[in-house]
Motif scaffolding. Structure first.
Motif, PDB file in Angstrom:
ATOM      1  N   GLY A   1       0.910  -1.200   0.024  1.00 56.85           N
ATOM      2  CA  GLY A   1      -0.035   0.046  -0.082  1.00 56.85           C
ATOM      3  C   GLY A   1       0.635   1.214  -0.030  1.00 56.85           C
ATOM      4  O   GLY A   1       1.954   1.480  -0.839  1.00 56.85           O
ATOM      5  N   GLY A   2       0.363   2.385   0.974  1.00 55.77           N
ATOM      6  CA  GLY A   2       1.274   3.461   0.957  1.00 55.77           C
ATOM      7  C   GLY A   2       2.822   3.516   1.458  1.00 55.77           C
ATOM      8  O   GLY A   2       3.294   4.343   1.444  1.00 55.77           O
ATOM      9  N   HIS A   3       3.031   2.067   1.965  1.00 59.02           N
ATOM     10  CA  HIS A   3       4.553   1.817   2.299  1.00 59.02           C
ATOM     11  C   HIS A   3       5.223   1.339   1.280  1.00 59.02           C
ATOM     12  O   HIS A   3       6.445   0.345   1.803  1.00 59.02           O
ATOM     13  N   ARG A   4       5.161   1.419   0.007  1.00 58.53           N
ATOM     14  CA  ARG A   4       5.659   0.509  -0.920  1.00 58.53           C
ATOM     15  C   ARG A   4       7.232   0.882  -1.077  1.00 58.53           C
ATOM     16  O   ARG A   4       8.275   0.150  -1.406  1.00 58.53           O
ATOM     17  N   LYS A   5       7.595   2.239  -0.691  1.00 61.30           N
ATOM     18  CA  LYS A   5       8.813   2.648  -0.624  1.00 61.30           C
ATOM     19  C   LYS A   5       9.740   2.007   0.524  1.00 61.30           C
ATOM     20  O   LYS A   5      11.110   2.328   0.767  1.00 61.30           O
ATOM     21  N   ALA A   6       9.213   1.099   1.228  1.00 61.13           N
ATOM     22  CA  ALA A   6       9.927   0.649   2.533  1.00 61.13           C
ATOM     23  C   ALA A   6      11.254  -0.238   2.190  1.00 61.13           C
ATOM     24  O   ALA A   6      12.190  -0.330   2.914  1.00 61.13           O
ATOM     25  N   ILE A   7      11.347  -0.699   1.072  1.00 62.89           N
ATOM     26  CA  ILE A   7      12.502  -1.315   0.578  1.00 62.89           C
ATOM     27  C   ILE A   7      13.201  -0.638  -0.530  1.00 62.89           C
ATOM     28  O   ILE A   7      14.403  -1.171  -0.991  1.00 62.89           O
ATOM     29  N   PHE A   8      12.998   0.584  -0.834  1.00 70.46           N
ATOM     30  CA  PHE A   8      13.274   1.370  -1.826  1.00 70.46           C
ATOM     31  C   PHE A   8      13.950   2.665  -1.175  1.00 70.46           C
ATOM     32  O   PHE A   8      13.038   3.178  -0.570  1.00 70.46           O
ATOM     33  N   HIS A   9      15.212   2.874  -0.998  1.00 69.29           N
ATOM     34  CA  HIS A   9      15.750   4.132  -0.521  1.00 69.29           C
ATOM     35  C   HIS A   9      16.455   4.857  -1.126  1.00 69.29           C
ATOM     36  O   HIS A   9      17.305   4.268  -2.292  1.00 69.29           O
ATOM     37  N   ARG A  10      16.852   6.183  -1.074  1.00 75.04           N
ATOM     38  CA  ARG A  10      17.893   6.787  -1.736  1.00 75.04           C
ATOM     39  C   ARG A  10      18.980   6.230  -1.838  1.00 75.04           C
ATOM     40  O   ARG A  10      19.559   5.886  -0.596  1.00 75.04           O
ATOM     41  N   VAL A  11      19.939   6.339  -2.882  1.00 75.77           N
ATOM     42  CA  VAL A  11      21.121   5.678  -2.978  1.00 75.77           C
ATOM     43  C   VAL A  11      22.031   6.894  -2.661  1.00 75.77           C
ATOM     44  O   VAL A  11      22.278   8.115  -3.329  1.00 75.77           O
ATOM     45  N   THR A  12      23.019   6.738  -1.556  1.00 77.30           N
ATOM     46  CA  THR A  12      23.907   7.783  -1.219  1.00 77.30           C
ATOM     47  C   THR A  12      25.357   7.241  -1.945  1.00 77.30           C
ATOM     48  O   THR A  12      25.468   6.189  -2.565  1.00 77.30           O
ATOM     49  N   GLY A  13      26.358   7.984  -1.692  1.00 78.31           N
ATOM     50  CA  GLY A  13      27.820   7.809  -2.053  1.00 78.31           C
ATOM     51  C   GLY A  13      28.311   6.668  -1.465  1.00 78.31           C
ATOM     52  O   GLY A  13      29.072   5.759  -1.947  1.00 78.31           O
ATOM     53  N   ARG A  14      27.893   6.563   0.040  1.00 76.35           N
ATOM     54  CA  ARG A  14      28.366   5.470   0.790  1.00 76.35           C
ATOM     55  C   ARG A  14      27.685   3.952   0.053  1.00 76.35           C
ATOM     56  O   ARG A  14      28.422   2.964   0.052  1.00 76.35           O
ATOM     57  N   ASP A  15      26.514   4.242  -0.187  1.00 77.21           N
ATOM     58  CA  ASP A  15      25.811   2.865  -0.833  1.00 77.21           C
ATOM     59  C   ASP A  15      26.636   2.506  -2.151  1.00 77.21           C
ATOM     60  O   ASP A  15      26.624   1.291  -2.355  1.00 77.21           O
ATOM     61  N   VAL A  16      26.599   3.309  -2.886  1.00 75.69           N
ATOM     62  CA  VAL A  16      27.547   3.017  -4.134  1.00 75.69           C
ATOM     63  C   VAL A  16      28.805   2.235  -3.984  1.00 75.69           C
ATOM     64  O   VAL A  16      29.200   1.434  -4.264  1.00 75.69           O
ATOM     65  N   GLY A  17      29.549   2.807  -2.773  1.00 75.63           N
ATOM     66  CA  GLY A  17      30.808   2.041  -2.437  1.00 75.63           C
ATOM     67  C   GLY A  17      30.516   0.776  -1.855  1.00 75.63           C
ATOM     68  O   GLY A  17      31.312  -0.232  -1.922  1.00 75.63           O
ATOM     69  N   VAL A  18      29.272   0.654  -0.904  1.00 75.52           N
ATOM     70  CA  VAL A  18      28.914  -0.657  -0.619  1.00 75.52           C
ATOM     71  C   VAL A  18      28.663  -1.656  -1.803  1.00 75.52           C
ATOM     72  O   VAL A  18      28.853  -2.839  -1.779  1.00 75.52           O
ATOM     73  N   MET A  19      27.981  -1.066  -2.821  1.00 74.19           N
ATOM     74  CA  MET A  19      27.986  -2.050  -3.823  1.00 74.19           C
ATOM     75  C   MET A  19      28.952  -2.768  -4.541  1.00 74.19           C
ATOM     76  O   MET A  19      29.173  -3.787  -4.773  1.00 74.19           O
ATOM     77  N   PHE A  20      29.895  -1.730  -4.727  1.00 79.07           N
ATOM     78  CA  PHE A  20      31.351  -2.165  -5.472  1.00 79.07           C
ATOM     79  C   PHE A  20      31.786  -3.052  -4.265  1.00 79.07           C
ATOM     80  O   PHE A  20      32.546  -4.237  -5.012  1.00 79.07           O
ATOM     81  N   GLY A  21      31.845  -2.832  -3.069  1.00 77.41           N
ATOM     82  CA  GLY A  21      32.746  -3.713  -2.199  1.00 77.41           C
ATOM     83  C   GLY A  21      31.992  -5.071  -2.214  1.00 77.41           C
ATOM     84  O   GLY A  21      32.685  -6.014  -2.136  1.00 77.41           O
ATOM     85  N   PHE A  22      30.616  -5.299  -2.103  1.00 78.71           N
ATOM     86  CA  PHE A  22      30.066  -6.509  -2.135  1.00 78.71           C
ATOM     87  C   PHE A  22      30.306  -7.074  -3.439  1.00 78.71           C
ATOM     88  O   PHE A  22      30.479  -8.531  -3.412  1.00 78.71           O
ATOM     89  N   ALA A  23      30.188  -6.486  -4.683  1.00 84.52           N
ATOM     90  CA  ALA A  23      30.573  -6.975  -5.942  1.00 84.52           C
ATOM     91  C   ALA A  23      31.886  -7.630  -5.747  1.00 84.52           C
ATOM     92  O   ALA A  23      31.946  -8.724  -6.579  1.00 84.52           O
ATOM     93  N   ALA A  24      32.877  -6.903  -5.340  1.00 84.52           N
ATOM     94  CA  ALA A  24      34.298  -7.442  -5.458  1.00 84.52           C
ATOM     95  C   ALA A  24      34.263  -8.676  -4.462  1.00 84.52           C
ATOM     96  O   ALA A  24      34.981  -9.586  -5.072  1.00 84.52           O
ATOM     97  N   LEU A  25      33.615  -8.542  -3.318  1.00 78.55           N
ATOM     98  CA  LEU A  25      33.740  -9.870  -2.500  1.00 78.55           C
ATOM     99  C   LEU A  25      32.984 -10.934  -3.023  1.00 78.55           C
ATOM    100  O   LEU A  25      33.582 -12.069  -2.996  1.00 78.55           O
ATOM    101  N   ASN A  26      32.103 -10.547  -3.679  1.00 73.74           N
ATOM    102  CA  ASN A  26      31.415 -11.951  -4.311  1.00 73.74           C
ATOM    103  C   ASN A  26      32.105 -12.420  -5.591  1.00 73.74           C
ATOM    104  O   ASN A  26      32.073 -13.563  -5.749  1.00 73.74           O
ATOM    105  N   VAL A  27      32.839 -11.649  -6.219  1.00 72.33           N
ATOM    106  CA  VAL A  27      33.750 -12.057  -7.233  1.00 72.33           C
ATOM    107  C   VAL A  27      34.778 -13.031  -6.780  1.00 72.33           C
ATOM    108  O   VAL A  27      35.007 -13.998  -7.148  1.00 72.33           O
ATOM    109  N   VAL A  28      35.399 -12.742  -5.707  1.00 74.39           N
ATOM    110  CA  VAL A  28      36.473 -13.284  -5.340  1.00 74.39           C
ATOM    111  C   VAL A  28      35.811 -14.649  -4.644  1.00 74.39           C
ATOM    112  O   VAL A  28      36.430 -15.812  -4.722  1.00 74.39           O
ATOM    113  N   VAL A  29      34.779 -14.601  -3.803  1.00 76.29           N
ATOM    114  CA  VAL A  29      34.422 -15.958  -3.354  1.00 76.29           C
ATOM    115  C   VAL A  29      33.798 -16.640  -4.350  1.00 76.29           C
ATOM    116  O   VAL A  29      33.873 -17.753  -4.267  1.00 76.29           O
TER     117      VAL A  29
END
Length: 261
Positions: free
Chosen positions: A88-116
């Motif tokens: 309903g009106g809370h559909r944004k609860a899993i979607f949040h604004r992407v910050t610069g820190r979030d972009v860094g987290v994306m690349f960090g987890f992607a790199a970790l995933n490639v290695v693993v």
């Protein structure tokens, strides 16, 4: 049962909410920002299954670099529509604004995933062998236009794979906490593992029904990608990590092949 003064809210009854500094926690499992009831979660999970079936079954009906967007869009639209209806009106609860820190987290987890992925894949290859993803061979022989269409189409599909995982994760979290009376920590752990195994099993046809590869390699990769959501509570972050990971793994052989040709 009506809530009385003696009945604390569910997020107090089932343990302390573990939040990020911004106050963000998993939605819907404890009544914040709302409680999605079990019947609605059942519809959402059913829509996830239908969306995946649409991707698999309609793929042959829409060949070519343009029409092949249709199955990917259906894969996203069906479960996303069910989620929007349920939340309903809370559909944004899993979607949040992407910050610069979030972009860094994306690349960090992607790199970790490639290695693993390389490490676990190498171990599994020694004991049981592994099968190549047939898409790699298709990309090797693709035209420039087909490659240009592959990246946005795969981006849509990878977002669908995040919905395929995160929505059942949240449904299980609700089920284990509200219906099973589990602690938050145990419910998160079980939901995390179950959805990773589920994700791996769905890849059995892709990897010639290699159970070890699907569970151990793909399932482990899913564990890490879901951790990106667990850490941030933002599906855009796990999607970003997934996109970076897969685009790198599919692009690297193309670059190496072009360099040695």
């Amino acid at each position: 049962m009506a809530r009385t003064a003696a009945t604390p809210p569910s997020h107090q009854r089932f343990g302390r909410r573990i939040e990020r500094p911004d106050g963000r926690d998993f939605p819907f499992y404890d009544g914040l920002p709302t409680l999605i009831p079990g019947r609605r979660w059942a519809v959402v999970v059913a829509a996830v299954v239908v969306g995946f079936a649409a991707l698999v079954l309609t793929g042959p009906l829409f060949p070519g670099p343009i029409l092949s967007f249709v199955p990917a869009i259906l894969f996203v639209a069906i479960p996303l529509g069910a989620y929007v209806w349920a939340a309903g009106g809370h559909r944004k609860a899993i979607f949040h604004r992407v910050t610069g820190r979030d972009v860094g987290v994306m690349f960090g987890f992607a790199a970790l995933n490639v290695v693993v992925t390389f490490v676990v894949g190498g171990i599994v290859a020694i004991f049981s062998g592994v099968s190549a993803n047939p898409l790699s061979n298709e990309l090797e022989h693709a035209s420039a236009f087909e490659l240009a269409m592959f990246y946005p189409r795969s981006g849509i599909q990878l977002f669908g794979e995040e919905l395929l995982t995160i929505l059942p994760f949240l449904a299980l979290l609700y089920l284990f906490v509200q219906r099973g009376g589990m602690s938050r920590r145990r419910a998160v752990l079980l939901s995390w593992v179950i959805t990773a195994v589920f994700f791996g099993l769905l890849h059995l046809p892709t990897y010639d029904w290699n159970l070890a590869q699907s569970i151990l390699v793909i399932g482990t990769a899913r564990i890490i990608l879901t951790l990106a959501y667990i850490r941030t509570k933002n599906i855009w972050v796990s999607t970003g990590a997934h996109v970076i990971n897969d685009w790198f793994l599919f692009t690297l052989p193309l670059v190496l092949g072009a360099a040695t040709s």
